[in-house]
Design an enzyme around this catalytic site. Structure first.
Site, PDB file in Angstrom:
ATOM      1  CD  GLU A 104      -8.382   1.126  32.923  1.00 25.58           C
ATOM      2  OE1 GLU A 104      -9.119   0.201  32.530  1.00 25.58           O
ATOM      3  OE2 GLU A 104      -7.358   1.457  32.309  1.00 25.58           O
ATOM      4  CG  ASP A 128      -8.422  -6.977  31.663  1.00 28.72           C
ATOM      5  OD1 ASP A 128      -8.562  -7.987  30.953  1.00 28.72           O
ATOM      6  OD2 ASP A 128      -7.694  -6.025  31.357  1.00 28.72           O
ATOM      7  NE  ARG A 172      -5.031  -1.985  29.055  1.00 25.90           N
ATOM      8  CZ  ARG A 172      -4.797  -1.849  27.763  1.00 25.90           C
ATOM      9  NH1 ARG A 172      -3.573  -1.772  27.327  1.00 25.90           N
ATOM     10  NH2 ARG A 172      -5.799  -1.789  26.915  1.00 25.90           N
ATOM     11  NE  ARG A 266       5.500 -28.118  20.428  1.00 26.28           N
ATOM     12  CZ  ARG A 266       6.743 -28.578  20.467  1.00 26.28           C
ATOM     13  NH1 ARG A 266       7.610 -28.089  21.341  1.00 26.28           N
ATOM     14  NH2 ARG A 266       7.127 -29.539  19.633  1.00 26.28           N
ATOM     15  CD  GLN A 274      -7.957 -14.751  27.246  1.00 23.68           C
ATOM     16  OE1 GLN A 274      -7.772 -14.676  28.440  1.00 23.68           O
ATOM     17  NE2 GLN A 274      -7.052 -14.362  26.364  1.00 23.68           N
ATOM     18  NE  ARG A 275     -11.507  -7.473  23.720  1.00 24.95           N
ATOM     19  CZ  ARG A 275     -10.557  -6.638  23.297  1.00 24.95           C
ATOM     20  NH1 ARG A 275      -9.473  -6.433  24.021  1.00 24.95           N
ATOM     21  NH2 ARG A 275     -10.702  -5.984  22.168  1.00 24.95           N
TER      22      ARG A 275
HETATM   23  N1  LIG Z   1      -6.592   8.157  32.010  1.00 24.48           N
HETATM   24  C1  LIG Z   1      -7.387   8.493  30.995  1.00 24.48           C
HETATM   25  N2  LIG Z   1      -7.862   9.749  30.882  1.00 24.48           N
HETATM   26  C2  LIG Z   1      -8.683  10.082  29.870  1.00 24.48           C
HETATM   27  N3  LIG Z   1      -9.066   9.240  28.898  1.00 24.48           N
HETATM   28  C3  LIG Z   1      -8.636   7.995  28.963  1.00 24.48           C
HETATM   29  C4  LIG Z   1      -7.773   7.537  30.006  1.00 24.48           C
HETATM   30  N4  LIG Z   1      -7.506   6.233  29.811  1.00 24.48           N
HETATM   31  C5  LIG Z   1      -8.165   5.903  28.692  1.00 24.48           C
HETATM   32  N5  LIG Z   1      -8.847   6.949  28.181  1.00 24.48           N
HETATM   33  C6  LIG Z   1      -9.660   6.968  26.954  1.00 24.48           C
HETATM   34  O1  LIG Z   1     -10.656   5.981  27.007  1.00 24.48           O
HETATM   35  C7  LIG Z   1     -10.450   5.018  25.960  1.00 24.48           C
HETATM   36  C8  LIG Z   1     -10.842   3.669  26.468  1.00 24.48           C
HETATM   37  O2  LIG Z   1      -9.966   3.281  27.508  1.00 24.48           O
HETATM   38  P1  LIG Z   1      -9.309   1.828  27.483  1.00 24.48           P
HETATM   39  O3  LIG Z   1      -8.422   1.700  28.681  1.00 24.48           O
HETATM   40  O4  LIG Z   1      -8.710   1.596  26.147  1.00 24.48           O
HETATM   41  O5  LIG Z   1     -10.554   0.896  27.605  1.00 24.48           O
HETATM   42  P2  LIG Z   1     -11.466   0.649  28.853  1.00 24.48           P
HETATM   43  O6  LIG Z   1     -12.477   1.724  28.896  1.00 24.48           O
HETATM   44  O7  LIG Z   1     -12.028  -0.663  28.539  1.00 24.48           O
HETATM   45  O8  LIG Z   1     -10.568   0.632  30.051  1.00 24.48           O
HETATM   46  C9  LIG Z   1      -8.956   5.154  25.616  1.00 24.48           C
HETATM   47  O9  LIG Z   1      -8.623   4.746  24.337  1.00 24.48           O
HETATM   48  C10 LIG Z   1      -8.779   6.655  25.770  1.00 24.48           C
HETATM   49  O10 LIG Z   1      -9.198   7.325  24.642  1.00 24.48           O
HETATM   50  O1  LIG Z   2      -8.069  -4.692  21.878  1.00 30.03           O
HETATM   51  P1  LIG Z   2      -6.623  -4.618  22.218  1.00 30.03           P
HETATM   52  O2  LIG Z   2      -6.037  -3.283  21.900  1.00 30.03           O
HETATM   53  O3  LIG Z   2      -5.837  -5.743  21.641  1.00 30.03           O
HETATM   54  O4  LIG Z   2      -6.556  -4.714  23.802  1.00 30.03           O
HETATM   55  C1  LIG Z   2      -6.039  -5.723  24.575  1.00 30.03           C
HETATM   56  C2  LIG Z   2      -6.355  -5.406  26.016  1.00 30.03           C
HETATM   57  O5  LIG Z   2      -7.754  -5.273  26.193  1.00 30.03           O
HETATM   58  C3  LIG Z   2      -8.203  -6.138  27.230  1.00 30.03           C
HETATM   59  O6  LIG Z   2      -8.677  -7.320  26.621  1.00 30.03           O
HETATM   60  C4  LIG Z   2      -9.341  -5.508  27.998  1.00 30.03           C
HETATM   61  O7  LIG Z   2      -8.933  -4.275  28.507  1.00 30.03           O
HETATM   62  P2  LIG Z   2      -9.926  -3.071  28.641  1.00 30.03           P
HETATM   63  O8  LIG Z   2     -11.031  -3.564  29.505  1.00 30.03           O
HETATM   64  O9  LIG Z   2      -9.139  -1.981  29.282  1.00 30.03           O
HETATM   65  O10 LIG Z   2     -10.406  -2.710  27.290  1.00 30.03           O
HETATM   66  C5  LIG Z   2      -6.944  -6.423  28.045  1.00 30.03           C
HETATM   67  O11 LIG Z   2      -7.026  -7.653  28.723  1.00 30.03           O
HETATM   68  C6  LIG Z   2      -5.896  -6.445  26.969  1.00 30.03           C
HETATM   69  O12 LIG Z   2      -4.629  -6.103  27.463  1.00 30.03           O
HETATM   70 MG   LIG Z   3      -8.647  -0.052  30.214  1.00 25.97          MG
END
Ligand SMILES: Nc1ncnc2c1ncn2[C@@H]1O[C@H](COP(=O)(O)OP(=O)(O)O)[C@@H](O)[C@H]1O
Ligand SMILES: O=P(O)(O)OC[C@H]1O[C@](O)(COP(=O)(O)O)[C@@H](O)[C@@H]1O
Ligand SMILES: [Mg+2]
Length: 342
Positions: A104, A128, A172, A266, A274-275
């Site tokens: 997202e 997720d 998350r 524990r 998991q990733r």
């Molecule tokens: N609301 C947002 N608006 C613009 N850029 C964003 C936003 N959320 C995240 N990003 C950018 O996209 C990158 C990837 O988003 P992140 O949530 O970390 O992973 P994912 O794409 O898996 O959800 C972030 O580190 C940030 O640089």
């Molecule tokens: O790589 P990091 O910074 O430890 O991220 C952990 C987060 O990424 C995830 O594994 C996947 O999240 P995204 O799909 O937003 O990248 C979450 O479940 C977790 O909270």
């Molecule tokens: Mg994300």
């Protein structure tokens, strides 16, 4: 020949390589497209770090975990980025558009860039499973499989010692991994961020399982918020995007539940296990189909969309719609699982 750039961004996820392979093979064989990869997500775009992606570069990669392109949480809209920088990178490489594989966060950034005139197609990825505009994200099935196997192992040691075992899984914004792995492993309690549960209720489930001679098993999502608390447990600072890093709630519960129930407890945090690793067959197929569909959309000029799974069909949705809703576990799914707790 249409040239297209590909990048993987955000947390990695089993199946990313299958998307890349699906996109490149279908591009070369069916649509006459050529690809380059950007290394480490948007970082590669901002810093012009690329690699060629001919068919030979994607040979045999769909079963590999991780991403051959690398990933990062670099913000393409930061002061070193923005429309002009992304557009210049695309111009330098004569790209008709980009395929951005991400969750997202990545797709929100992609939508903002798309609104400013950059040609982008999104591919939804995340373990997720919290993206609203697709029925499943690839990576989720693998994460659930991995978590279930780990939890099964926790169960056998828990049974030997007559202990309560707590397994913490990722998630998350949503408790999908906890719900599915918990149900698959027969957990006596599943704790998810969508649903608050008082500690004494969790303790009652644990005690009831113990009283029947079982080793109680609790599966908790990292973002679970115990009743009475305001936010998820987050003692580990911020990530690169400035969000709280989650993880560790299981340790807190270990202490509290042991005190309340008198049962030796524990906790295990499964974390990035998991990733990692090979995607399941389900995720390979889904990821391959999404990659092929992304190329199909690119060849047809369907920019500003995200490819998605609807039932058994792959379709496309507008990027604006794609990032509009986080898919959380509905109350009905939680109620269904809860019938088996305790
Ligand atoms: N609301 C947002 N608006 C613009 N850029 C964003 C936003 N959320 C995240 N990003 C950018 O996209 C990158 C990837 O988003 P992140 O949530 O970390 O992973 P994912 O794409 O898996 O959800 C972030 O580190 C940030 O640089
Ligand atoms: O790589 P990091 O910074 O430890 O991220 C952990 C987060 O990424 C995830 O594994 C996947 O999240 P995204 O799909 O937003 O990248 C979450 O479940 C977790 O909270
Ligand atoms: Mg994300």
């Amino acid at each position: 020949m249409k040239r297209v750039g590909i990048l993987t961004s955000g947390g990695d996820c089993p199946g990313l390589n299958a998307v890349i392979r699906g996109a490149v093979l279908s591009g070369e064989q069916t649509h006459g497209c050529e690809f380059i990869g950007f290394r480490d997500g948007w970082r590669g775009v901002l810093e012009d770090d690329t690699l060629p992606l001919p068919r030979s570069a994607v040979r045999g990669i769909s079963r590999l975990g991780g991403t051959i392109l690398g990933t990062s949480r670099t913000n393409p809209l930061s002061e070193t980025g923005g429309h002009a920088v992304v557009s210049a990178a695309m111009g330098r490489h004569r790209l008709a558009g980009l395929i951005a594989i991400g969750g997202e966060g990545t797709l929100t950034a992609a939508r903002i860039l798309s609104d400013s005139g950059i040609n982008v197609i999104g591919v939804p990825k995340t373990i997720d499973n919290d993206l609203g505009a697709t029925d499943y994200t690839f990576g989720f099935d693998t994460a659930v499989q991995t978590a279930t196997e780990a939890i099964d192992r926790l169960r056998t040691t828990g049974e030997s010692h007559h202990r309560c075992m707590i397994a913490e899984v990722m998630g998350r914004n949503a408790g999908w991994i906890a719900l599915h792995a918990g149900m698959a492993a027969g957990a006596h309690a599943i704790l998810i961020p969508e649903h608050r549960v008082p500690l004494n209720q969790i303790a009652a489930w644990v005690s009831s399982a113990h009283d029947r001679g079982r080793a109680p098993l609790v599966v908790v999502a990292e973002a679970f918020v115990p009743a009475g608390q305001k936010a998820p447990y987050s003692p580990r600072g911020l990530d690169t995007f400035g969000r709280p890093r989650l993880g560790g709630i299981a340790m807190l519960l270990e202490q509290q539940l042991q005190e309340m129930t008198g049962i030796e407890t524990r906790a295990t945090v499964l974390g990035h296990i998991q990733r990692g690793g090979e995607p399941t067959a389900f995720d390979r197929v889904l990821a391959t189909r999404l990659g092929m569909a992304a190329t199909r959309a690119a060849a047809a000029g369907g920019w500003g969309t995200m490819v998605s799974l609807r039932g058994t069909r792959i379709s496309t949705v507008d990027l604006g719609v794609a990032v509009g809703t986080v898919k959380v576990v509905p109350e009905s799914r939680y109620r269904e699982a809860r019938e088996l707790f305790g």
